[in-house]
Design a protein around this motif. Structure first.
Motif, PDB file in Angstrom:
ATOM      1  N   VAL A 267      17.514  23.307 -13.033  1.00 21.88           N
ATOM      2  CA  VAL A 267      16.447  23.682 -12.095  1.00 21.88           C
ATOM      3  C   VAL A 267      15.531  22.485 -11.846  1.00 21.88           C
ATOM      4  O   VAL A 267      15.114  22.224 -10.705  1.00 21.88           O
ATOM      5  CB  VAL A 267      15.645  24.876 -12.646  1.00 21.88           C
ATOM      6  N   MET A 268      15.211  21.747 -12.890  1.00 20.69           N
ATOM      7  CA  MET A 268      14.361  20.565 -12.738  1.00 20.69           C
ATOM      8  C   MET A 268      15.003  19.562 -11.792  1.00 20.69           C
ATOM      9  O   MET A 268      14.337  19.043 -10.876  1.00 20.69           O
ATOM     10  CB  MET A 268      14.116  19.926 -14.112  1.00 20.69           C
ATOM     11  N   ARG A 269      16.287  19.310 -11.976  1.00 20.92           N
ATOM     12  CA  ARG A 269      16.996  18.354 -11.112  1.00 20.92           C
ATOM     13  C   ARG A 269      17.001  18.825  -9.663  1.00 20.92           C
ATOM     14  O   ARG A 269      16.707  18.054  -8.739  1.00 20.92           O
ATOM     15  CB  ARG A 269      18.427  18.179 -11.624  1.00 20.92           C
ATOM     16  N   ASN A 270      17.335  20.079  -9.448  1.00 16.91           N
ATOM     17  CA  ASN A 270      17.395  20.596  -8.083  1.00 16.91           C
ATOM     18  C   ASN A 270      16.028  20.586  -7.408  1.00 16.91           C
ATOM     19  O   ASN A 270      15.918  20.329  -6.203  1.00 16.91           O
ATOM     20  CB  ASN A 270      17.966  22.020  -8.085  1.00 16.91           C
TER      21      ASN A 270
ATOM     22  N   LEU B 187      11.262  15.220 -17.601  1.00 17.75           N
ATOM     23  CA  LEU B 187      11.257  15.263 -16.138  1.00 17.75           C
ATOM     24  C   LEU B 187      11.308  13.861 -15.553  1.00 17.75           C
ATOM     25  O   LEU B 187      11.969  13.629 -14.531  1.00 17.75           O
ATOM     26  CB  LEU B 187      10.025  16.005 -15.625  1.00 17.75           C
ATOM     27  N   ALA B 188      10.636  12.906 -16.193  1.00 17.43           N
ATOM     28  CA  ALA B 188      10.661  11.531 -15.705  1.00 17.43           C
ATOM     29  C   ALA B 188      12.083  10.981 -15.683  1.00 17.43           C
ATOM     30  O   ALA B 188      12.482  10.285 -14.740  1.00 17.43           O
ATOM     31  CB  ALA B 188       9.764  10.643 -16.565  1.00 17.43           C
TER      32      ALA B 188
ATOM     33  N   ASN C  92       4.347  20.369  -8.682  1.00 21.23           N
ATOM     34  CA  ASN C  92       4.217  20.397 -10.138  1.00 21.23           C
ATOM     35  C   ASN C  92       5.438  21.138 -10.685  1.00 21.23           C
ATOM     36  O   ASN C  92       5.518  22.361 -10.562  1.00 21.23           O
ATOM     37  CB  ASN C  92       2.942  21.140 -10.541  1.00 21.23           C
ATOM     38  N   ILE C  93       6.379  20.406 -11.259  1.00 18.93           N
ATOM     39  CA  ILE C  93       7.675  20.977 -11.631  1.00 18.93           C
ATOM     40  C   ILE C  93       7.697  21.379 -13.108  1.00 18.93           C
ATOM     41  O   ILE C  93       7.453  20.558 -13.995  1.00 18.93           O
ATOM     42  CB  ILE C  93       8.813  19.985 -11.323  1.00 18.93           C
ATOM     43  N   ALA C  94       7.991  22.664 -13.343  1.00 19.53           N
ATOM     44  CA  ALA C  94       8.104  23.166 -14.715  1.00 19.53           C
ATOM     45  C   ALA C  94       9.146  22.353 -15.478  1.00 19.53           C
ATOM     46  O   ALA C  94      10.193  21.992 -14.937  1.00 19.53           O
ATOM     47  CB  ALA C  94       8.486  24.641 -14.701  1.00 19.53           C
ATOM     48  N   CYS C  95       8.850  22.078 -16.744  1.00 18.30           N
ATOM     49  CA  CYS C  95       9.657  21.136 -17.519  1.00 18.30           C
ATOM     50  C   CYS C  95      10.566  21.788 -18.549  1.00 18.30           C
ATOM     51  O   CYS C  95      10.980  21.151 -19.520  1.00 18.30           O
ATOM     52  CB  CYS C  95       8.738  20.133 -18.202  1.00 18.30           C
TER      53      CYS C  95
END
Length: 239
Positions: A42-45, A92-93, A30-33
């Motif tokens: 950070v999302m990309r990594n 994020l998508a 579950n990735i913080a957006c």
């Protein structure tokens, strides 16, 4: 009797320094957006890290409140909550798509999640926000909660979630973090109950919080305990 399999998820991309180790044993991330924590880099990594380990990627949208880590109710009207969720899931998508990854699920964060357990207006607003981006996404929520009910009304698949490292009230809701004992960090206590949680007929996925002390080691032990009990640990995307 349902097949004995369970998804193991964790909240990541929140700057808690355990993501790489967690990815080795969880099945859904579950990735913080970018609002309660994280940013596009950070999302990309984190997406790339999940891809490397074959972990399914989900959005973890929360209130724009970094000071309180998204754990304070901002009392937004339903329309604003719908937009808030849609923007974060869409962001994020797009990052995931650029990495060749498709989102599997959405799990609201912190106060947004807990409010939606009992407040149908908030739960419906979250469901509408997710559906507007991608109606094939799975919505994670507490069993028998308004959030799960709203997801079904919105036409979403749902993943009923239990928490390995959180204490419960008698009514099945989580003990607020403001109360003593709300977070369980003792591995023996967690492991003593996690197999029972996974065997409940209304549980599809189990969460370990990325900011729980020793979360990565705890997740590794949880997965070992589940597999020792002949429970297959897989995400929803694996047949």
């Amino acid at each position: 009797m349902r097949a004995m399999r369970i998804d193991l998820n964790a909240d990541v991309g929140e700057g808690c320094a355990q993501d790489a180790a967690l990815m080795r044993c969880i099945t859904s991330a579950n990735i913080a957006c970018g609002l309660h924590a994280g940013d596009p880099s950070v999302m990309r990594n984190t997406v790339l890290l999940a891809r490397e380990h074959g972990v399914a990627v989900g959005a973890h949208p929360g209130f724009a409140d970094r000071e309180h880590f998204g754990r304070r109710d901002l009392h937004l009207p339903p329309g604003e909550i719908t937009d808030l969720v849609a923007r974060q899931v869409d962001a994020l998508a797009a990052i995931a798509a650029a990495a060749g990854v498709r989102l599997q699920h959405v799990k609201p964060h912190g106060a947004l999640y807990n409010i939606a357990v009992r407040d149908r207006r908030v739960a419906d607003a979250i469901g509408r926000g997710i559906e507007s981006v991608d109606p094939s996404l799975i919505l994670f929520g507490l069993p028998e909660s308004e959030l799960i009910a709203a997801g079904k009304v919105a036409g979403l698949r749902t993943g009923r979630e239990a928490f390995a490292d959180r204490a419960y009230r008698p009514d099945g809701t989580l003990v607020p973090r403001s109360e003593p004992g709300a977070v369980i960090s003792d591995p023996e206590e967690v492991l003593a109950r996690v197999v029972g949680l996974a065997q409940r007929p209304n549980v599809d996925t189990i969460c370990v919080h990325g900011d729980t002390p020793g979360a990565a080691d705890l997740a590794l032990q949880i997965r070992a305990a589940l597999e020792a009990a002949d429970i297959e640990v897989k995400n929803f995307s694996v047949p």
